[in-house]
Design an enzyme around this catalytic site. Structure first.
Site, PDB file in Angstrom:
ATOM      1  CG  ASP A  38      32.527  48.004  39.653  1.00 54.25           C
ATOM      2  OD1 ASP A  38      32.375  47.191  40.578  1.00 54.25           O
ATOM      3  OD2 ASP A  38      33.652  48.358  39.224  1.00 54.25           O
ATOM      4  CE1 TYR A 164      40.703  47.493  52.039  1.00 56.02           C
ATOM      5  CE2 TYR A 164      41.471  46.209  53.919  1.00 56.02           C
ATOM      6  CZ  TYR A 164      40.579  46.399  52.881  1.00 56.02           C
ATOM      7  OH  TYR A 164      39.555  45.511  52.694  1.00 56.02           O
ATOM      8  CE  LYS A 168      37.495  48.200  53.671  1.00 57.66           C
ATOM      9  NZ  LYS A 168      36.318  48.493  52.839  1.00 57.66           N
ATOM     10  CB  ALA A 196      34.928  36.857  50.279  1.00 57.47           C
ATOM     11  CB  ALA A 197      38.564  33.476  47.823  1.00 58.71           C
ATOM     12  NE  ARG A 199      39.101  43.411  41.207  1.00 56.75           N
ATOM     13  CZ  ARG A 199      39.050  44.422  40.389  1.00 56.75           C
ATOM     14  NH1 ARG A 199      39.341  44.252  39.104  1.00 56.75           N
ATOM     15  NH2 ARG A 199      38.716  45.623  40.802  1.00 56.75           N
TER      16      ARG A 199
HETATM   17  N1  LIG Z   1      37.577  40.086  49.936  1.00 48.75           N
HETATM   18  C1  LIG Z   1      37.769  40.192  51.229  1.00 48.75           C
HETATM   19  O1  LIG Z   1      38.157  39.228  51.937  1.00 48.75           O
HETATM   20  C2  LIG Z   1      37.481  41.471  51.926  1.00 48.75           C
HETATM   21  C3  LIG Z   1      37.767  41.545  53.296  1.00 48.75           C
HETATM   22  C4  LIG Z   1      37.471  42.713  53.963  1.00 48.75           C
HETATM   23  C5  LIG Z   1      36.910  43.770  53.289  1.00 48.75           C
HETATM   24  N2  LIG Z   1      36.666  43.678  51.954  1.00 48.75           N
HETATM   25  C6  LIG Z   1      36.075  44.829  51.284  1.00 48.75           C
HETATM   26  O2  LIG Z   1      35.014  44.380  50.469  1.00 48.75           O
HETATM   27  C7  LIG Z   1      34.862  45.286  49.376  1.00 48.75           C
HETATM   28  C8  LIG Z   1      34.826  44.497  48.080  1.00 48.75           C
HETATM   29  O3  LIG Z   1      36.064  43.875  47.904  1.00 48.75           O
HETATM   30  P1  LIG Z   1      36.293  42.614  46.931  1.00 48.75           P
HETATM   31  O4  LIG Z   1      37.147  41.682  47.674  1.00 48.75           O
HETATM   32  O5  LIG Z   1      35.007  42.174  46.374  1.00 48.75           O
HETATM   33  O6  LIG Z   1      37.218  43.301  45.822  1.00 48.75           O
HETATM   34  P2  LIG Z   1      36.980  43.561  44.255  1.00 48.75           P
HETATM   35  O7  LIG Z   1      38.197  44.248  43.778  1.00 48.75           O
HETATM   36  O8  LIG Z   1      36.566  42.301  43.599  1.00 48.75           O
HETATM   37  O9  LIG Z   1      35.735  44.555  44.232  1.00 48.75           O
HETATM   38  C9  LIG Z   1      35.827  45.945  44.415  1.00 48.75           C
HETATM   39  C10 LIG Z   1      34.982  46.602  43.350  1.00 48.75           C
HETATM   40  O10 LIG Z   1      34.948  48.015  43.619  1.00 48.75           O
HETATM   41  C11 LIG Z   1      35.043  48.678  42.361  1.00 48.75           C
HETATM   42  N3  LIG Z   1      35.553  50.052  42.566  1.00 48.75           N
HETATM   43  C12 LIG Z   1      36.805  50.407  42.935  1.00 48.75           C
HETATM   44  N4  LIG Z   1      36.917  51.738  42.993  1.00 48.75           N
HETATM   45  C13 LIG Z   1      35.695  52.245  42.680  1.00 48.75           C
HETATM   46  C14 LIG Z   1      35.189  53.566  42.580  1.00 48.75           C
HETATM   47  N5  LIG Z   1      35.966  54.638  42.812  1.00 48.75           N
HETATM   48  N6  LIG Z   1      33.888  53.740  42.225  1.00 48.75           N
HETATM   49  C15 LIG Z   1      33.106  52.661  41.971  1.00 48.75           C
HETATM   50  N7  LIG Z   1      33.552  51.378  42.027  1.00 48.75           N
HETATM   51  C16 LIG Z   1      34.823  51.176  42.395  1.00 48.75           C
HETATM   52  C17 LIG Z   1      36.007  47.822  41.564  1.00 48.75           C
HETATM   53  O11 LIG Z   1      35.942  48.089  40.176  1.00 48.75           O
HETATM   54  C18 LIG Z   1      35.561  46.414  41.949  1.00 48.75           C
HETATM   55  O12 LIG Z   1      34.596  45.887  41.077  1.00 48.75           O
HETATM   56  C19 LIG Z   1      36.006  46.285  49.488  1.00 48.75           C
HETATM   57  O13 LIG Z   1      35.568  47.443  50.151  1.00 48.75           O
HETATM   58  C20 LIG Z   1      37.009  45.558  50.345  1.00 48.75           C
HETATM   59  O14 LIG Z   1      37.867  46.427  51.019  1.00 48.75           O
HETATM   60  C21 LIG Z   1      36.956  42.555  51.256  1.00 48.75           C
END
Ligand SMILES: NC(=O)c1ccc[n+]([C@@H]2O[C@H](COP(=O)([O-])OP(=O)(O)OC[C@H]3O[C@@H](n4cnc5c(N)ncnc54)[C@H](O)[C@@H]3O)[C@@H](O)[C@H]2O)c1
Length: 318
Positions: A38, A164, A168, A196-197, A199
């Site tokens: 990360d 985005y 995806k 998921a909820a 940030r």
């Molecule tokens: N939360 C949702 O409802 C949801 C829905 C669909 C898809 N997603 C996908 O799930 C994944 C995680 O999302 P989340 O909601 O946990 O968000 P988040 O922001 O909590 O987590 C993303 C993490 O990726 C890390 N990151 C970003 N750029 C990076 C890089 N270049 N190299 C290494 N690490 C990097 C960030 O520091 C962060 O810790 C993402 O790909 C997001 O698109 C999330």
């Protein structure tokens, strides 16, 4: 603590927070050693910090597995090679790669900058390619591997972040391709489509964005409520762990929706209807033929997902 992944070694990108953190902990709970990657940046992908990865490493270690941090950006091709090598050199091999890292730079297409487009495509799509590419070298050689990518429902069409959605969609297509290239070597590649909820989904800015879309009539009240009342990220990983386990050996090239109490399998894009002519004998379809035939055949039951605004709204500058 389970032991279904005992002796397995995993890399989780974006493992320092949100869904990635939960995936790390779920893999560790089943006995896997983990490299927690990360950069520790903001949702928009700015800034760096080692704290996020370090904290999750400590949490994983408490479960009795080995865990180490990696702070490289997966956007960097060479750094991604180092990330995969870190797993191989530290633990002996790489069995599981979960590509979770992601960022957001939301904007309507007519306002989006080149930088906003590139940044999002780079982290999601290129980052998933980078890590998978290097992992596949080892997985092919050892004839065992599990790659689990992270898509989003935005893949099916979205408003306000075409960068985005396109990234995806690219990840889903990349998943299909890796599955077909690597299956023969005992390597599977699937994608989860989480909700998921975190940030990312529940920031003030994101919530304000949903509100704006509701007010602009771009989403319904039901969809707005669905988007703003969602379960935590701890409900996402079970599917990823299942796919990573021995029970996932014959599941390849699929997309699984997950979040809360839901686990769902998506269909693959298929040709739903076609009209055909003998083009060698009769040439290409004429415009008149299409005007006459398409509505009666291909478009039966079809609805435009985004029809033009009614005249009154246009006149009011809506
Ligand atoms: N939360 C949702 O409802 C949801 C829905 C669909 C898809 N997603 C996908 O799930 C994944 C995680 O999302 P989340 O909601 O946990 O968000 P988040 O922001 O909590 O987590 C993303 C993490 O990726 C890390 N990151 C970003 N750029 C990076 C890089 N270049 N190299 C290494 N690490 C990097 C960030 O520091 C962060 O810790 C993402 O790909 C997001 O698109 C999330």
């Amino acid at each position: 603590m389970g032991d279904r992944l005992k002796g397995k070694n995993a890399v989780v990108t974006g493992g320092g927070g949100g869904i990635g953190r939960e995936v790390v902990l779920a893999l560790a709970r089943e006995g896997a050693n983990v490299v927690v990657n990360d950069v520790g940046g903001s949702v928009a992908g700015t800034g760096i910090s080692q704290t996020a990865a370090d904290r999750v490493v400590d949490e994983a270690k408490k479960m009795g597995v080995q865990a180490i941090a990696n702070y490289d950006s997966i956007v960097d091709f060479k750094a991604s090679e180092r990330l995969i090598d870190t797993c191989v050199k530290t633990f002996g091999r790489i069995d599981i790669l979960v590509n979770v890292a992601g960022i957001l730079r939301d904007r309507m297409i007519f306002n989006m900058s080149e930088e906003e487009w590139d940044a999002v495509l780079d982290v999601h799509l290129k980052g998933t390619f980078n890590c998978s590419r290097w992992a596949c070298v080892h997985m092919r050689r050892q004839r065992w591997g599990r790659i689990i990518n992270t898509a989003s429902d935005a893949w099916r069409g979205t408003v306000g972040h075409c960068n985005y959605g396109a990234a995806k969609g690219g990840i889903v297509s990349l998943t299909y391709a890796i599955a077909r290239e690597m299956g023969r070597y005992g390597v599977t590649c699937n994608t989860i489509v989480p909700i998921a909820a975190t940030r990312m989904t529940m920031s003030e800015e994101t919530k304000a964005g949903f509100k704006k879309r509701l007010e602009a009539g771009l989403i319904t009240q039901d969809r707005y409520e669905e988007l703003t009342d969602i379960p935590g990220p701890e409900f996402v990983p079970p599917v990823a762990v299942y796919l990573a386990s021995d029970h996932g050996a014959n599941i390849n090239g699929s997309a699984f929706g997950c979040g809360g109490g839901r686990v769902a399998l998506y269909s693959e894009p298929v040709e739903v209807r076609g009209i055909y002519k003998d083009y060698k004998k009769n040439g290409a379809w004429s415009l008149d033929e299409l005007i006459n035939l398409v509505p009666k055949t291909l478009l039966v039951g079809y609805t435009n997902p985004a029809p033009p605004e009614p005249e009154e709204k246009k006149a009011a500058g809506g």
